[in-house]
Design an enzyme around this catalytic site. Structure first.
Site, PDB file in Angstrom:
ATOM      1  N   TYR A 159      30.630  36.736  32.981  1.00 10.55           N
ATOM      2  CA  TYR A 159      29.198  36.877  32.677  1.00 10.55           C
ATOM      3  C   TYR A 159      28.520  35.516  32.795  1.00 10.55           C
ATOM      4  O   TYR A 159      29.035  34.512  32.272  1.00 10.55           O
ATOM      5  CB  TYR A 159      28.996  37.466  31.268  1.00 10.55           C
ATOM      6  CG  TYR A 159      29.476  38.905  31.213  1.00 10.55           C
ATOM      7  CD1 TYR A 159      28.632  39.958  31.574  1.00 10.55           C
ATOM      8  CD2 TYR A 159      30.806  39.203  30.892  1.00 10.55           C
ATOM      9  CE1 TYR A 159      29.100  41.272  31.586  1.00 10.55           C
ATOM     10  CE2 TYR A 159      31.265  40.517  30.906  1.00 10.55           C
ATOM     11  CZ  TYR A 159      30.411  41.541  31.258  1.00 10.55           C
ATOM     12  OH  TYR A 159      30.860  42.833  31.299  1.00 10.55           O
ATOM     13  N   SER A 160      27.375  35.497  33.474  1.00 11.34           N
ATOM     14  CA  SER A 160      26.625  34.245  33.607  1.00 11.34           C
ATOM     15  C   SER A 160      26.106  33.828  32.239  1.00 11.34           C
ATOM     16  O   SER A 160      25.595  34.662  31.482  1.00 11.34           O
ATOM     17  CB  SER A 160      25.404  34.439  34.516  1.00 11.34           C
ATOM     18  OG  SER A 160      25.768  35.027  35.731  1.00 11.34           O
ATOM     19  N   CYS A 195      20.652  35.317  42.268  1.00  8.61           N
ATOM     20  CA  CYS A 195      21.607  35.876  41.301  1.00  8.61           C
ATOM     21  C   CYS A 195      21.237  37.309  40.931  1.00  8.61           C
ATOM     22  O   CYS A 195      20.063  37.634  40.764  1.00  8.61           O
ATOM     23  CB  CYS A 195      21.642  35.000  40.043  1.00  8.61           C
ATOM     24  SG  CYS A 195      22.999  35.437  38.914  1.00  8.61           S
ATOM     25  N   GLU A 234      25.095  33.724  43.519  1.00 11.71           N
ATOM     26  CA  GLU A 234      26.075  34.369  42.632  1.00 11.71           C
ATOM     27  C   GLU A 234      25.626  35.818  42.432  1.00 11.71           C
ATOM     28  O   GLU A 234      24.720  36.099  41.644  1.00 11.71           O
ATOM     29  CB  GLU A 234      26.155  33.645  41.288  1.00 11.71           C
ATOM     30  CG  GLU A 234      27.400  34.027  40.521  1.00 11.71           C
ATOM     31  CD  GLU A 234      27.850  32.912  39.594  1.00 11.71           C
ATOM     32  OE1 GLU A 234      28.646  32.060  40.047  1.00 11.71           O
ATOM     33  OE2 GLU A 234      27.363  32.876  38.454  1.00 11.71           O
ATOM     34  N   TYR A 251      26.869  40.099  42.135  1.00 14.20           N
ATOM     35  CA  TYR A 251      27.998  40.907  41.665  1.00 14.20           C
ATOM     36  C   TYR A 251      27.679  42.391  41.734  1.00 14.20           C
ATOM     37  O   TYR A 251      26.543  42.743  41.964  1.00 14.20           O
ATOM     38  CB  TYR A 251      28.386  40.503  40.239  1.00 14.20           C
ATOM     39  CG  TYR A 251      27.223  40.214  39.301  1.00 14.20           C
ATOM     40  CD1 TYR A 251      26.598  41.249  38.599  1.00 14.20           C
ATOM     41  CD2 TYR A 251      26.724  38.908  39.132  1.00 14.20           C
ATOM     42  CE1 TYR A 251      25.541  40.990  37.739  1.00 14.20           C
ATOM     43  CE2 TYR A 251      25.670  38.646  38.270  1.00 14.20           C
ATOM     44  CZ  TYR A 251      25.074  39.691  37.582  1.00 14.20           C
ATOM     45  OH  TYR A 251      24.018  39.419  36.743  1.00 14.20           O
TER      46      TYR A 251
HETATM   47  P1  FAD Z   1      34.106  48.501  34.644  1.00 12.03           P
HETATM   48  O1  FAD Z   1      34.628  49.397  33.604  1.00 12.03           O
HETATM   49  O2  FAD Z   1      34.965  47.400  35.120  1.00 12.03           O
HETATM   50  O3  FAD Z   1      33.617  49.374  35.842  1.00 12.03           O
HETATM   51  C1  FAD Z   1      33.264  48.781  37.053  1.00 12.03           C
HETATM   52  C2  FAD Z   1      33.866  49.622  38.144  1.00 12.03           C
HETATM   53  O4  FAD Z   1      33.277  50.919  38.107  1.00 12.03           O
HETATM   54  C3  FAD Z   1      33.568  49.091  39.518  1.00 12.03           C
HETATM   55  O5  FAD Z   1      34.517  48.142  39.910  1.00 12.03           O
HETATM   56  C4  FAD Z   1      33.615  50.333  40.352  1.00 12.03           C
HETATM   57  O6  FAD Z   1      34.954  50.617  40.673  1.00 12.03           O
HETATM   58  C5  FAD Z   1      33.137  51.407  39.417  1.00 12.03           C
HETATM   59  N1  FAD Z   1      31.712  51.718  39.632  1.00 12.03           N
HETATM   60  C6  FAD Z   1      30.667  50.939  39.292  1.00 12.03           C
HETATM   61  N2  FAD Z   1      29.510  51.551  39.630  1.00 12.03           N
HETATM   62  C7  FAD Z   1      29.870  52.717  40.194  1.00 12.03           C
HETATM   63  C8  FAD Z   1      29.129  53.779  40.765  1.00 12.03           C
HETATM   64  N3  FAD Z   1      27.791  53.755  40.784  1.00 12.03           N
HETATM   65  N4  FAD Z   1      29.812  54.833  41.258  1.00 12.03           N
HETATM   66  C9  FAD Z   1      31.172  54.865  41.219  1.00 12.03           C
HETATM   67  N5  FAD Z   1      31.925  53.870  40.714  1.00 12.03           N
HETATM   68  C10 FAD Z   1      31.268  52.823  40.205  1.00 12.03           C
HETATM   69  N6  FAD Z   1      26.973  41.416  34.386  1.00 12.03           N
HETATM   70  C11 FAD Z   1      25.969  41.366  33.486  1.00 12.03           C
HETATM   71  O7  FAD Z   1      25.591  42.376  32.897  1.00 12.03           O
HETATM   72  N7  FAD Z   1      25.364  40.162  33.210  1.00 12.03           N
HETATM   73  C12 FAD Z   1      25.730  39.010  33.804  1.00 12.03           C
HETATM   74  O8  FAD Z   1      25.158  37.949  33.520  1.00 12.03           O
HETATM   75  C13 FAD Z   1      26.806  39.065  34.740  1.00 12.03           C
HETATM   76  N8  FAD Z   1      27.225  37.938  35.342  1.00 12.03           N
HETATM   77  C14 FAD Z   1      28.244  37.993  36.241  1.00 12.03           C
HETATM   78  C15 FAD Z   1      28.649  36.806  36.851  1.00 12.03           C
HETATM   79  C16 FAD Z   1      29.667  36.828  37.769  1.00 12.03           C
HETATM   80  C17 FAD Z   1      30.098  35.532  38.435  1.00 12.03           C
HETATM   81  C18 FAD Z   1      30.293  38.059  38.090  1.00 12.03           C
HETATM   82  C19 FAD Z   1      31.408  38.100  39.091  1.00 12.03           C
HETATM   83  C20 FAD Z   1      29.906  39.230  37.481  1.00 12.03           C
HETATM   84  C21 FAD Z   1      28.877  39.224  36.544  1.00 12.03           C
HETATM   85  N9  FAD Z   1      28.469  40.371  35.893  1.00 12.03           N
HETATM   86  C22 FAD Z   1      27.429  40.316  34.994  1.00 12.03           C
HETATM   87  C23 FAD Z   1      29.162  41.665  36.091  1.00 12.03           C
HETATM   88  C24 FAD Z   1      30.281  41.846  35.058  1.00 12.03           C
HETATM   89  O9  FAD Z   1      31.312  40.899  35.315  1.00 12.03           O
HETATM   90  C25 FAD Z   1      30.943  43.225  35.092  1.00 12.03           C
HETATM   91  O10 FAD Z   1      31.377  43.470  36.403  1.00 12.03           O
HETATM   92  C26 FAD Z   1      30.022  44.339  34.657  1.00 12.03           C
HETATM   93  O11 FAD Z   1      29.592  44.139  33.319  1.00 12.03           O
HETATM   94  C27 FAD Z   1      30.778  45.672  34.714  1.00 12.03           C
HETATM   95  O12 FAD Z   1      31.945  45.566  33.974  1.00 12.03           O
HETATM   96  P2  FAD Z   1      32.474  46.802  33.109  1.00 12.03           P
HETATM   97  O13 FAD Z   1      33.756  46.415  32.492  1.00 12.03           O
HETATM   98  O14 FAD Z   1      31.412  47.277  32.196  1.00 12.03           O
HETATM   99  O15 FAD Z   1      32.686  47.890  34.209  1.00 12.03           O
END
Ligand code: FAD
Ligand code: A2P
Length: 375
Positions: free
Chosen positions: A154-155, A333, A373, A375
């Site tokens: 997370y940023s 971003c 950046e 994602y």
């Molecule tokens: P997970 O449970 O990991 O689910 C994500 C997975 O669900 C995906 O990989 C995909 O397989 C699936 N999926 C997602 N959407 C769909 C769809 N529409 N249909 C079908 N499948 C789908 N997030 C923020 O909120 N704020 C930030 O500031 C932020 N900064 C980031 C900075 C960086 C450098 C990076 C790499 C990511 C950042 N993110 C940020 C994103 C964050 O890291 C997570 O990826 C995001 O919160 C989702 O994680 P999760 O565990 O909730 O989802």
């Protein structure tokens, strides 16, 4: 027959030859030895320059590289050798306490986006970071295979001094991931965990990481920011560093350039940190410009949803005048999906100025002025 005198004279005659040979051996050896010492020295200096270094700073004072104030920014990308990275890793994360967790959205907004702050004061070594970096969060619980969940990045949305300016907190801006699959609503693991945590809860934190989104040191640089949704997080930290009065007192960074934020949100109620941004506008009319693309309330010229790339096109001339100035940095971003649209808009905008974006973008990247950046 040789007389004794002749033998002595002959022996003496060889002395200059012996001295010359001895001298030759000595100088050759010395030259080689000197060369070896010089080579070793250079190699060590180079290694030191690229070695990433952990910086431990006092909790209120931040790591600050003193920038030459009169010199124009260097075109060559900096190595950022003394930026703190990976102070905490997944095997030994820091357990931070949640200080606050509140919604950033207004009535009628779509989805869930929260501002979450963690206490870092008990971290040892101290988890320091700078604007533009990210941290990792390891959600509690296990995945479908019974293994601990992997970390998500997370940023960081706060400056190194934290929201309370005491230098011992870190804040995030998190959107809960939600999507439909086979008629079922799926909630993202980590984003849901983060949006649900309560003050007092302990959260496993890793990092900091990232050197892509760092601000330049120069106080007269221009900062163009293109953000969608939570992509505002690093930009919020930059803007606080530039314009938040108490933060400015702490950081002693007297920003004199122009900051221009292009912000994409689905509805007005989804605009993040809006009150702060309006205050910065009122207080800094000559240094801050704020352009919104509210996709589900505004239309582009083709009658479609208004995206930040449409706003970029509208401002092509002014934007490229800024980009031509080597003090200008561009930061992108948020949604990965916006990248092709931004590229297309920049291509058209560049054409209007007689420039070729396909050539210009790699040059900006190489010069460390194009920061992405997504994602
Ligand atoms: P997970 O449970 O990991 O689910 C994500 C997975 O669900 C995906 O990989 C995909 O397989 C699936 N999926 C997602 N959407 C769909 C769809 N529409 N249909 C079908 N499948 C789908 N997030 C923020 O909120 N704020 C930030 O500031 C932020 N900064 C980031 C900075 C960086 C450098 C990076 C790499 C990511 C950042 N993110 C940020 C994103 C964050 O890291 C997570 O990826 C995001 O919160 C989702 O994680 P999760 O565990 O909730 O989802
Ligand atoms: P929309 O969802 O109306 O299509 P949030 O993260 O709060 O949903 O905000 C993301 C913003 O970025 C929304 O306004 C969203 O519009 C917009 N958006 C979605 N896809 C793109 C894209 N490809 N390029 C630029 N902006 C986009």
């Amino acid at each position: 027959m040789y007389s004794q005198a002749k033998v002595i004279a002959g022996g003496l005659a060889h002395i200059p030859v012996v001295i010359a040979v001895f001298y030759f051996i000595l100088t050759t050896f010395n030259k080689r030895a000197l060369k070896f010492v010089e080579e070793t020295k250079t190699k060590k200096t180079e290694e030191k320059a690229v070695e990433p270094k952990k910086v431990t700073v006092s909790k209120t004072e931040a790591p600050k590289t003193e920038a030459p104030k009169t010199e124009a920014p260097k075109v060559v990308k900096k190595k950022h050798a003394d930026v703190p990275v990976n102070i905490y890793r997944p095997k030994t994360p820091y357990e931070g306490t949640v200080i606050e967790n509140y919604s950033l959205l207004k009535e009628g907004a779509i989805g869930r986006v929260n501002h979450i702050t963690f206490d870092l004061k008990d971290s040892d070594p101290f988890l320091n970071y700078i604007e533009g970096q990210s941290i990792g969060i390891m959600p509690a619980g296990e995945d479908a295979n019974g293994k601990p969940h992997k970390l998500r990045l997370y940023s960081i949305a706060s400056t190194r001094h934290g929201d309370d300016f005491n230098g011992n907190t870190v804040s995030l801006c998190v959107r809960q991931l939600q999507y439909e699959k086979d008629g079922e609503t799926i909630n993202g693991v980590c984003s849901t965990y983060l949006c649900d945590i309560k003050p007092g809860d302990k959260v496993k934190i890793t990092g900091p990481v990232g050197k892509e989104m760092l601000l330049p040191d120069e106080e007269d640089s221009n900062i163009v920011m293109l953000a969608t949704g939570t992509g505002i997080a690093p930009m919020r930290a930059y803007l606080r560093r530039m314009f938040e009065p108490t933060e400015k007192e702490k950081n002693k960074w007297n920003f004199k350039g122009k900051a221009w934020l292009f912000m994409g949100a689905p509805k007005s109620a989804n605009l993040l940190y809006e009150e702060d941004l309006q205050r910065y506008l009122t207080d800094n009319p000559d240094n801050f410009k704020y352009t919104k693309a509210i996709s589900r309330e505004q239309q582009n010229t083709k009658g479609g949803r208004m995206y930040i790339q449409d706003r970029v096109l509208e401002s092509a001339n002014e934007l490229f005048n800024m980009i031509e100035d080597e003090k200008t940095h561009i930061y992108l971003c948020g949604l990965k999906g916006m990248e092709p649209g931004i590229d297309e808009a920049m291509t058209k905008a560049a054409e209007e100025k007689g420039l070729n974006w396909a050539e210009l973008r790699p040059q900006l990247k190489k010069a460390g002025r194009w920061h992405v950046e997504t994602y």
